[in-house]
Design a protein around this motif. Structure first.
Motif, short mmCIF file in Angstrom:
data_model
loop_
_atom_site.label_atom_id
_atom_site.label_comp_id
_atom_site.label_asym_id
_atom_site.label_seq_id
_atom_site.Cartn_x
_atom_site.Cartn_y
_atom_site.Cartn_z
N LEU A 46 -10.85 44.67 -55.87
CA LEU A 46 -11.26 43.49 -55.69
C LEU A 46 -10.48 42.15 -56.74
O LEU A 46 -10.39 41.46 -56.90
CB LEU A 46 -12.57 43.22 -54.88
CG LEU A 46 -12.97 44.26 -53.32
CD1 LEU A 46 -14.44 43.77 -52.82
CD2 LEU A 46 -11.92 43.03 -52.43
N VAL A 47 -11.34 42.75 -57.79
CA VAL A 47 -11.68 41.85 -58.39
C VAL A 47 -10.23 42.16 -59.58
O VAL A 47 -9.26 40.94 -59.55
CB VAL A 47 -12.04 42.91 -60.46
CG1 VAL A 47 -12.30 42.32 -61.67
CG2 VAL A 47 -13.94 42.73 -59.52
N CYS A 49 -7.27 42.32 -57.66
CA CYS A 49 -6.72 41.50 -56.61
C CYS A 49 -6.66 39.74 -56.91
O CYS A 49 -5.79 38.80 -56.70
CB CYS A 49 -7.24 41.65 -55.31
SG CYS A 49 -6.01 42.95 -55.02
N ILE A 50 -8.04 39.59 -57.55
CA ILE A 50 -7.77 37.95 -58.01
C ILE A 50 -7.33 37.18 -59.36
O ILE A 50 -7.17 36.72 -59.72
CB ILE A 50 -9.70 37.78 -58.59
CG1 ILE A 50 -10.39 37.50 -56.92
CG2 ILE A 50 -9.73 36.41 -58.72
CD1 ILE A 50 -12.20 37.85 -57.05
N ALA A 53 -3.83 37.33 -57.99
CA ALA A 53 -3.81 35.83 -57.65
C ALA A 53 -3.73 34.33 -58.26
O ALA A 53 -3.46 33.90 -57.46
CB ALA A 53 -5.11 35.40 -56.58
N GLN A 54 -4.52 34.98 -58.71
CA GLN A 54 -4.25 33.43 -60.14
C GLN A 54 -2.53 33.53 -60.89
O GLN A 54 -2.57 32.71 -60.79
CB GLN A 54 -5.65 34.05 -61.74
CG GLN A 54 -5.55 32.76 -63.00
CD GLN A 54 -6.07 31.73 -62.10
OE1 GLN A 54 -6.26 31.96 -60.91
NE2 GLN A 54 -6.11 30.69 -63.26
N VAL A 205 -2.01 38.72 -51.31
CA VAL A 205 -2.63 37.33 -52.15
C VAL A 205 -1.19 35.97 -52.42
O VAL A 205 -1.84 34.98 -52.75
CB VAL A 205 -3.47 38.06 -53.04
CG1 VAL A 205 -4.34 38.60 -52.77
CG2 VAL A 205 -2.50 38.52 -54.48
N THR A 226 -4.34 29.77 -52.49
CA THR A 226 -4.29 30.90 -52.82
C THR A 226 -5.36 31.74 -53.77
O THR A 226 -5.83 32.88 -53.33
CB THR A 226 -3.19 30.93 -54.00
OG1 THR A 226 -1.88 30.71 -53.61
CG2 THR A 226 -3.22 32.78 -55.15
N MET A 227 -6.28 30.44 -54.36
CA MET A 227 -7.39 31.50 -55.18
C MET A 227 -8.49 31.27 -53.78
O MET A 227 -9.51 31.74 -53.71
CB MET A 227 -7.94 30.30 -55.72
CG MET A 227 -7.18 30.31 -57.67
SD MET A 227 -6.99 32.49 -58.40
CE MET A 227 -8.38 32.79 -58.50
N THR A 230 -7.81 34.18 -51.52
CA THR A 230 -8.56 35.14 -52.18
C THR A 230 -9.44 35.48 -52.00
O THR A 230 -10.31 36.66 -51.53
CB THR A 230 -7.51 35.69 -53.02
OG1 THR A 230 -6.33 35.41 -53.29
CG2 THR A 230 -7.79 36.87 -54.49
N ILE A 231 -10.44 34.88 -53.04
CA ILE A 231 -12.09 35.04 -53.14
C ILE A 231 -13.52 34.93 -51.67
O ILE A 231 -13.40 36.06 -51.06
CB ILE A 231 -12.34 33.43 -53.82
CG1 ILE A 231 -11.85 33.24 -55.18
CG2 ILE A 231 -14.10 33.02 -54.01
CD1 ILE A 231 -12.23 32.66 -56.23
N ALA A 234 -12.55 38.48 -50.52
CA ALA A 234 -12.67 39.27 -51.23
C ALA A 234 -14.53 39.65 -50.79
O ALA A 234 -15.25 40.74 -50.54
CB ALA A 234 -12.48 39.40 -52.25
#
Length: 442
Positions: A46-47, A49-50, A53-54, A205, A226-227, A230-231, A234
């Motif tokens: 999860l972390v 993929c963030i 995504a960034q 993502v 996107t952000m 994704t968040i 998650a």
């Protein structure tokens, strides 16, 4: 200038709808053999993929006129390397559609048992689903976008139901915390393998960047969508993924074709599982719609960059890439036909690992390419004095290397072979184009 058909809400729904597909609903069965290693794998995934995504959000902000991942990687590495990476990704998108169709049929079998008992009916149903959404997308982006938005809202309902059931049971009976403890020992290898399978549920993502040419104000819409997408995904996954692993026996969960249906039937009434299955099916259908759209747009993007035949970038009267959609539908159908010698759960797990492995070159080299372009000063609005971008990209790279370790040597070899197999197509098409230009043919 006319407003483009994809805005913030549709872009966000595309990400949430594509990420929350069948992966999360089939995943408990795939992760059950790993026991508590699954929780470690999930947390890292999860972390990671963030941060991935960034990377895509930064690309969309700095290169708003680029038409998605192919243009990003080409700007950093050139045509040949970009083709190698995006060819693997394109194949993975086609396989994703077959994986989703298999997952949908797995839950449909809990409502219609003949699907699980009749050998030929399950693959036929999955293939029919593939072509239904090819037809939906042939009606144009506005139609498929509305389907995506509605299905995304509906698919959040079973998530809420799973959370409510889990919290209620665990609060009402504290003994459930230790009633079904898995026996698999903790290990780095098992955690990495579980994280790789979990990554399949988070793939997508980058979805908002692929139809970038059809997004309204892409320089702001795509990064925000996107952000946010994704968040939100998650947060939902953190709550939902743990419930079946805590409330069902490890062996039972590992052999389940519909884990959330089994969960509700065990703790509530037999009919309750049917309602969950219905909403899970809606979730899968929405994801299949979204990935069908992505498959078409990705094919058009590669045709626009002259690495696929020009015929694949032609659109019908409704603005849909007809030839591209039909081609990807054929490939997904072939993958389904090839994998129905396995059980639904085994077929889903095998294809999910292959899809994850095929995505890794894009994620890894997009992050490397972002740092390279930043260092060269080629990213609009990104100062070389701003170290947030390279640090975030470096963390994405670290995660990709960890995930690739979990994929395993065999899958990495298959992906390498997959990329190499595509190179003759690339060089052959480039040669044909040069000859056509010299002879003046079309």
């Amino acid at each position: 200038m006319n407003k483009k058909p994809i805005g913030f809400w549709t872009s966000t729904a595309l990400i949430i709808g594509n990420v929350i597909g069948m992966g999360i609903f089939m995943l408990p069965a795939s992760l059950a053999p790993y026991g508590f290693n699954a929780f470690i794998g999930w947390g890292i995934t999860l972390v990671g993929c963030i941060f991935i995504a960034q990377v895509f959000a930064r690309f969309a902000r700095a290169l708003p006129q680029a038409d998605g991942p192919y243009a990003y990687t080409r700007a950093a590495f050139g045509n040949v390397f970009a083709f190698f990476i995006l060819w693997c990704y394109w194949v993975s998108v086609c396989i994703t559609n077959s994986t989703l169709a298999i997952g949908i049929v797995g839950y449909l079998s809990s409502l219609f048992p003949p699907l699980a008992n009749t050998t030929w009916l399950a693959p036929l149903t999955a293939i029919a689903l593939i072509w239904f959404f090819v037809l939906v997308n042939l009606r144009g982006l506005q139609t498929s976008g509305r389907v995506q938005l509605i299905s995304t809202l509906l698919k959040l309902l079973p998530m809420l139901a799973v959370l409510m059931l889990g919290f209620y049971m665990l609060l009402a009976d504290a003994s459930l915390y230790v009633a079904h403890l898995p026996t698999t020992p903790l290990s780095l290898e098992a955690s990495a393998a579980a994280g790789t399978i979990a990554l399949f549920a988070m793939l997508g993502v980058e979805s908002a960047t692929i139809p970038a040419g059809k997004v309204d104000h892409p320089e702001t819409t795509i990064p925000r969508a996107t952000m946010v997408g994704t968040i939100v995904t998650a947060v939902i996954y953190i709550g939902v993924s743990a419930i079946p692993l805590l409330l069902l026996p490890q062996a039972e969960l590992a052999n389940s074709n519909a884990p959330f249906v089994d969960l509700f039937q065990r703790y509530l009434t037999p009919d309750s599982g049917r309602w969950i299955a219905l909403f899970v099916i809606i979730s899968g259908l929405g994801a299949l719609n979204g990935w069908t759209m992505i498959a078409g747009e990705m094919t058009v993007s590669m045709a626009n960059h002259e690495v696929f035949p020009a015929a694949l970038k032609k659109h019908n009267a409704r603005g849909a890439p007809a030839a591209a959609l039909i081609l990807t539908g054929i490939i997904a159908s072939l993958m389904i036909a090839m994998n129905y010698s396995r059980s639904l759960a085994q077929g889903f797990t095998f294809l999910s690992v292959m899809v994850t492995a095929s995505n890794m070159p894009l994620y890894l080299f997009a992050a490397i390419g972002l740092i390279k372009l930043w260092h060269q000063g080629k990213l609009a609005g990104e100062s070389k004095r701003s170290w947030g971008l390279p640090i975030g990209a470096a963390l994405a790279i670290a995660y990709c290397i960890w995930a690739w370790f979990g994929v395993g040597t065999e899958s990495m070899l298959w992906v390498t072979v997959l990329g190499v197999v595509g190179l003759p197509l690339y060089f052959g098409l480039q040669y044909w184009r040069r000859v056509s230009r010299r002879t003046g043919s079309t």
